[in-house]
Design an enzyme around this catalytic site. Structure first.
Site, PDB file in Angstrom:
ATOM      1  N   HIS A   1      39.761  35.721  36.469  1.00  0.00           N
ATOM      2  CA  HIS A   1      41.098  36.140  36.016  1.00  0.00           C
ATOM      3  C   HIS A   1      41.165  37.651  35.847  1.00  0.00           C
ATOM      4  O   HIS A   1      40.172  38.309  35.545  1.00  0.00           O
ATOM      5  CB  HIS A   1      41.546  35.380  34.755  1.00  0.00           C
ATOM      6  CG  HIS A   1      40.870  35.751  33.465  1.00  0.00           C
ATOM      7  ND1 HIS A   1      40.399  34.811  32.570  1.00  0.00           N
ATOM      8  CD2 HIS A   1      40.625  36.954  32.892  1.00  0.00           C
ATOM      9  CE1 HIS A   1      39.899  35.427  31.522  1.00  0.00           C
ATOM     10  NE2 HIS A   1      40.013  36.723  31.678  1.00  0.00           N
TER      11      HIS A   1
ATOM     12  N   ASN B   1      35.896  33.533  35.381  1.00  0.00           N
ATOM     13  CA  ASN B   1      36.535  32.657  36.372  1.00  0.00           C
ATOM     14  C   ASN B   1      37.402  33.445  37.351  1.00  0.00           C
ATOM     15  O   ASN B   1      38.166  32.873  38.117  1.00  0.00           O
ATOM     16  CB  ASN B   1      37.377  31.575  35.676  1.00  0.00           C
ATOM     17  CG  ASN B   1      38.521  32.164  34.850  1.00  0.00           C
ATOM     18  OD1 ASN B   1      38.687  33.381  34.799  1.00  0.00           O
ATOM     19  ND2 ASN B   1      39.290  31.311  34.203  1.00  0.00           N
TER      20      ASN B   1
ATOM     21  N   ASP C   1      47.686  42.513  28.097  1.00  0.00           N
ATOM     22  CA  ASP C   1      47.934  41.181  27.532  1.00  0.00           C
ATOM     23  C   ASP C   1      47.774  41.151  26.016  1.00  0.00           C
ATOM     24  O   ASP C   1      47.279  42.108  25.410  1.00  0.00           O
ATOM     25  CB  ASP C   1      47.006  40.148  28.194  1.00  0.00           C
ATOM     26  CG  ASP C   1      45.568  40.656  28.361  1.00  0.00           C
ATOM     27  OD1 ASP C   1      45.172  41.586  27.646  1.00  0.00           O
ATOM     28  OD2 ASP C   1      44.843  40.120  29.213  1.00  0.00           O
TER      29      ASP C   1
ATOM     30  N   GLU D   1      45.193  33.430  35.123  1.00  0.00           N
ATOM     31  CA  GLU D   1      44.135  32.454  35.379  1.00  0.00           C
ATOM     32  C   GLU D   1      44.158  31.992  36.840  1.00  0.00           C
ATOM     33  O   GLU D   1      45.180  32.161  37.532  1.00  0.00           O
ATOM     34  CB  GLU D   1      44.318  31.244  34.447  1.00  0.00           C
ATOM     35  CG  GLU D   1      44.212  31.584  32.962  1.00  0.00           C
ATOM     36  CD  GLU D   1      42.759  31.738  32.479  1.00  0.00           C
ATOM     37  OE1 GLU D   1      41.893  32.165  33.280  1.00  0.00           O
ATOM     38  OE2 GLU D   1      42.514  31.448  31.305  1.00  0.00           O
TER      39      GLU D   1
HETATM   40  C1  GLP Z   1      39.675  38.837  28.725  1.00  0.00           C
HETATM   41  C2  GLP Z   1      40.886  39.762  28.945  1.00  0.00           C
HETATM   42  C3  GLP Z   1      40.769  40.470  30.243  1.00  0.00           C
HETATM   43  C4  GLP Z   1      39.351  40.981  30.354  1.00  0.00           C
HETATM   44  C5  GLP Z   1      38.431  39.831  30.622  1.00  0.00           C
HETATM   45  C6  GLP Z   1      36.948  40.201  30.592  1.00  0.00           C
HETATM   46  O1  GLP Z   1      39.995  37.533  28.517  1.00  0.00           O
HETATM   47  N1  GLP Z   1      42.162  39.133  28.881  1.00  0.00           N
HETATM   48  O2  GLP Z   1      41.727  41.489  30.336  1.00  0.00           O
HETATM   49  O3  GLP Z   1      39.247  41.861  31.417  1.00  0.00           O
HETATM   50  O4  GLP Z   1      38.756  38.749  29.812  1.00  0.00           O
HETATM   51  O5  GLP Z   1      36.471  40.327  29.300  1.00  0.00           O
HETATM   52  P1  GLP Z   1      35.035  40.906  28.976  1.00  0.00           P
HETATM   53  O6  GLP Z   1      35.068  42.343  29.329  1.00  0.00           O
HETATM   54  O7  GLP Z   1      34.882  40.707  27.492  1.00  0.00           O
HETATM   55  O8  GLP Z   1      34.058  40.150  29.775  1.00  0.00           O
END
Ligand code: GLP
Length: 253
Positions: free
Chosen positions: A137, A135, A66, A142
């Protein structure tokens, strides 16, 4: 499919070794890559291990999950910058094989279709790395995202924007939308490693365990994947039933 390790460094060791092994056995591998705090120690460990073992990364192809809409690849908070900082700026990657969605594409819908098509032409993903949002995702899919979705533009939930504000300095505004691979591209990966570490992921991991597969918790779709591993540290696993945390299969992972 659950693998529980004592702490985040042990998780990083395991995932990094799996990556090294995959690239060594198949130098032209197509990797699906993730960003976020969870991946930072994993990429650091991988860079170190790959360097020491003189691993050839020049023939691999990668597709990131993404990118934020509105941020250029040069923007310090873009996922493009994140990848250069933590991974692509090290070792001998061939930059022409490293793909991320373009957050500044003029026609975002069209760009999403083209990104998906480019991935298809490369043969799809061999190994997908995934984190999980608080959440549930995956990528930026989402809660409520259709399981038949392909790469698309998404409006970020308030929860995600608050969670990710820690990566944006001061009062800088977290972008409102993003381009993300869809649930289909993720599920079509031949192998998936989802990583969750730290107490902040304990609740969503427990929900994942308790619930049937549901679009309300995108992460649950991985229960339908034949080769998905859920890799946790003890903190992220702390709200799972004792019987799961203590089972021999898990303890030996
Ligand atoms: C982000 C990314 C995801 C990631 C997730 C967890 O928003 N878009 O690809 O896996 O949220 O992030 P973190 O590892 O900082 O908790």
């Amino acid at each position: 499919m659950l693998h529980i390790f004592s702490d985040a460094p042990s998780v990083a060791d395991y995932v990094s070794s799996a990556l090294v092994e995959k690239i060594r056995s198949r130098p032209e591998v197509v990797l699906g890559l993730a960003t976020g705090g969870t991946m930072e120690p994993i990429y650091a460990r991988f860079v170190d291990q790959a360097r020491r073992q003189r691993l050839d990364v020049s023939r691999l192809t990668s597709f990131n999950l993404d990118e934020y809409v509105g941020l250029s690849a040069d923007h310090p908070k873009s996922y493009s910058a994140y990848m250069r900082h933590h991974l692509f700026g090290h070792l001998g990657f061939d930059s022409s094989r490293l793909h991320l969605p373009d957050g500044l594409a003029r026609d975002l819908e069209r760009h999403s279709r083209e990104y998906s098509e480019k991935l298809r032409r490369c043969g799809g993903i061999d190994l997908q790395l995934l984190g999980v949002g608080g959440n549930g995702h995956i990528g930026f899919n989402e809660p409520g995202t259709a399981f038949d979705s392909r790469c698309h533009v998404v409006r970020l939930s308030e929860r995600t924007r608050v969670d990710n504000s820690r990566f944006f300095d001061g009062n800088a505004i977290v972008p409102a939308s993003a381009i993300t691979m869809g649930m289909c591209e993720i599920m079509e990966a031949r192998e998936i490693l989802l990583v969750a570490t730290g107490e902040s992921k304990a609740r969503i991991v427990a929900e994942w365990y308790r619930h049937e597969v549901t679009e309300a918790i995108p992460f649950t779709v991985l229960k339908r994947h034949a080769r998905a591993k859920i890799i946790l540290d003890e903190a992220a696993a702390s709200l799972l039933p004792d019987s799961v945390r203590g089972s021999p299969a898990v303890a030996s992972a």
